[in-house]
Design an enzyme around this catalytic site. Sequence first.
Site, PDB file in Angstrom:
ATOM      1  N   ASN A 201       0.805  -1.236   0.000  1.00 29.74           N
ATOM      2  CA  ASN A 201       0.000   0.000   0.000  1.00 29.74           C
ATOM      3  C   ASN A 201       0.833   1.279   0.000  1.00 29.74           C
ATOM      4  OD1 ASN A 201      -2.576  -1.376   0.094  1.00 29.74           O
ATOM      5  ND2 ASN A 201      -2.051  -1.934   2.187  1.00 29.74           N
TER       6      ASN A 201
ATOM      7  N   TYR B 285      -0.411   9.605   6.693  1.00 32.15           N
ATOM      8  CA  TYR B 285       0.845   9.256   6.016  1.00 32.15           C
ATOM      9  C   TYR B 285       1.505  10.418   5.272  1.00 32.15           C
ATOM     10  CZ  TYR B 285      -0.648   4.544   7.174  1.00 32.15           C
ATOM     11  OH  TYR B 285      -1.033   3.420   7.868  1.00 32.15           O
TER      12      TYR B 285
ATOM     13  N   ASN C 102      10.325  -0.252   5.255  1.00 27.14           N
ATOM     14  CA  ASN C 102       9.004   0.010   5.799  1.00 27.14           C
ATOM     15  C   ASN C 102       8.136  -1.128   5.284  1.00 27.14           C
ATOM     16  OD1 ASN C 102       6.492   0.788   6.610  1.00 27.14           O
ATOM     17  ND2 ASN C 102       6.575   2.854   5.727  1.00 27.14           N
TER      18      ASN C 102
ATOM     19  N   ALA D 124       1.935  -3.044   6.645  1.00 28.18           N
ATOM     20  CA  ALA D 124       1.165  -3.921   7.538  1.00 28.18           C
ATOM     21  C   ALA D 124       1.880  -5.240   7.820  1.00 28.18           C
ATOM     22  CB  ALA D 124      -0.214  -4.183   6.938  1.00 28.18           C
TER      23      ALA D 124
ATOM     24  N   ARG E  27      -1.122   4.488  17.599  1.00 25.96           N
ATOM     25  CA  ARG E  27      -2.264   4.076  16.782  1.00 25.96           C
ATOM     26  C   ARG E  27      -2.934   2.821  17.372  1.00 25.96           C
ATOM     27  NH1 ARG E  27      -0.708   3.922  10.721  1.00 25.96           N
ATOM     28  NH2 ARG E  27      -2.995   3.935  10.579  1.00 25.96           N
TER      29      ARG E  27
END
Length: 159
Positions: A19, A31, A82, A85, A115
């Site tokens: 994503n 983001y 990175n 998820a 979060r």
Amino acid sequence: MMVNDRARNLSILVLHGPNLNLLGLREPGIYGASTLTQIDAQLVELGRSLDTHVESSQSNHEGSLVDAIHTARDRHDGIVINAGAYTHTSIAIRDAISAVQLPTIEVHLSNIYKREEFRHHSYLAAVVIGQISGFGADSYQLGLRAIVGHLQRLAGDEC
Ligand code: DQA
């Protein structure tokens, strides 16, 4: 001497997970507005100022990310990742980082600890040098500086 030459010409793989190709469009309040292309261009630029070659790659597929980590073993000195998820789910990516033994920095645009609870655990955290989370696109720049600094210190110690 070899070690010094290597330290001046480091090569880093920046790996983006699922994503992250939608950055700029995807939840900009979380983001940020930068696109992945812009982030990658800034990293190449920063790399130049650090005498470091930077190559970026993005995939939405867990196995492709594992393959990219394996391939990095012979091509790069370190990884900035990175995993999106997959950070919170992927033992396979954790094992790949552990297997190739390349120094790796984990980055996140958002502060994953502020979060949802399911984002608070990272499968990668225990096998990376360190984690940078919450600085938006700057997290990648901080990650690149961190991996270069780490590798340069390693090279210095080996002299
Ligand atoms: C992310 C945080 C993850 O929890 C999320 O799934 C992402 C992006 C970040 O950069 O903040 O895709 O890794």
